[in-house]
Scaffold this motif. Structure first.
Motif, short mmCIF file in Angstrom:
data_model
loop_
_atom_site.label_atom_id
_atom_site.label_comp_id
_atom_site.label_asym_id
_atom_site.label_seq_id
_atom_site.Cartn_x
_atom_site.Cartn_y
_atom_site.Cartn_z
N GLY A 113 75.44 -80.39 10.94
CA GLY A 113 75.45 -81.18 12.16
C GLY A 113 74.69 -80.54 13.31
O GLY A 113 74.65 -81.10 14.40
N ASN A 114 74.06 -79.38 13.09
CA ASN A 114 73.23 -78.77 14.11
C ASN A 114 72.04 -79.69 14.36
O ASN A 114 71.39 -80.12 13.42
CB ASN A 114 72.72 -77.39 13.66
N GLN A 115 71.75 -80.00 15.62
CA GLN A 115 70.68 -80.92 15.96
C GLN A 115 69.46 -80.17 16.49
O GLN A 115 69.59 -79.22 17.24
CB GLN A 115 71.15 -81.93 17.00
N PHE A 116 68.28 -80.64 16.06
CA PHE A 116 67.01 -80.01 16.42
C PHE A 116 66.04 -81.07 16.93
O PHE A 116 65.91 -82.13 16.34
CB PHE A 116 66.39 -79.33 15.20
N VAL A 117 65.35 -80.75 18.01
CA VAL A 117 64.29 -81.62 18.52
C VAL A 117 63.03 -81.30 17.73
O VAL A 117 62.66 -80.14 17.58
CB VAL A 117 64.06 -81.39 20.03
N LEU A 118 62.40 -82.31 17.23
CA LEU A 118 61.10 -82.20 16.56
C LEU A 118 60.10 -82.79 17.54
O LEU A 118 60.25 -83.96 17.93
CB LEU A 118 61.12 -82.98 15.25
N SER A 119 59.13 -82.01 17.99
CA SER A 119 58.21 -82.53 19.02
C SER A 119 56.77 -82.19 18.72
O SER A 119 56.47 -81.32 17.93
CB SER A 119 58.60 -81.98 20.40
#
Length: 121
Positions: A113-119
């Motif tokens: 459930g760790n969330q990561f921004v992909l940019s």
């Protein structure tokens, strides 16, 4: 002088499941996987040729941090293409690609459930 970030830690409940996700779905490469104590291993991974490493490790007393938001961003050349590729590998996204004046991004999460921004780079 400080030259770079050596590693960032990603807290996890199940190191084997997390390792499979980061290597098989995201393409990270294992640098070291060795015993740490009787409960965990020290697992370091590298993204491409970057010097910065990710460590799959949860310090004692920090179990409540599992499943949080990673305060950072993973860069890619093309958010749309990377989104399609990772989604095709079964990566769960909580936000589809969005364009903003400062760039394009999407938000994905790992099995914990760790969330990561992909940019965009």
């Amino acid at each position: 002088m400080i030259t770079h970030i050596k590693f960032v830690s990603i807290p996890t409940r199940d190191q084997d499941a997390a390792l499979a996700f980061y290597t098989e779905k995201l393409g990270f490469r294992v640098i070291t996987d060795q015993p740490f104590d009787d409960k965990q291993r020290w697992i370091e991974m590298r993204v491409g040729s970057s010097d910065t490493r990710f460590v799959l490790f949860t310090p004692d007393g920090q179990e409540d941090r599992i499943g949080g938001f990673f305060n950072g961003s993973l860069a890619c050349d093309d958010v749309q293409a990377t989104y399609r590729q990772l989604k095709g590998r079964g990566v769960e996204f909580v936000s589809e690609p969005q364009k903003q004046p400062w760039g394009e991004f999407a938000i994905m999460k790992d099995p914990d459930g760790n969330q990561f921004v992909l940019s965009s780079s």
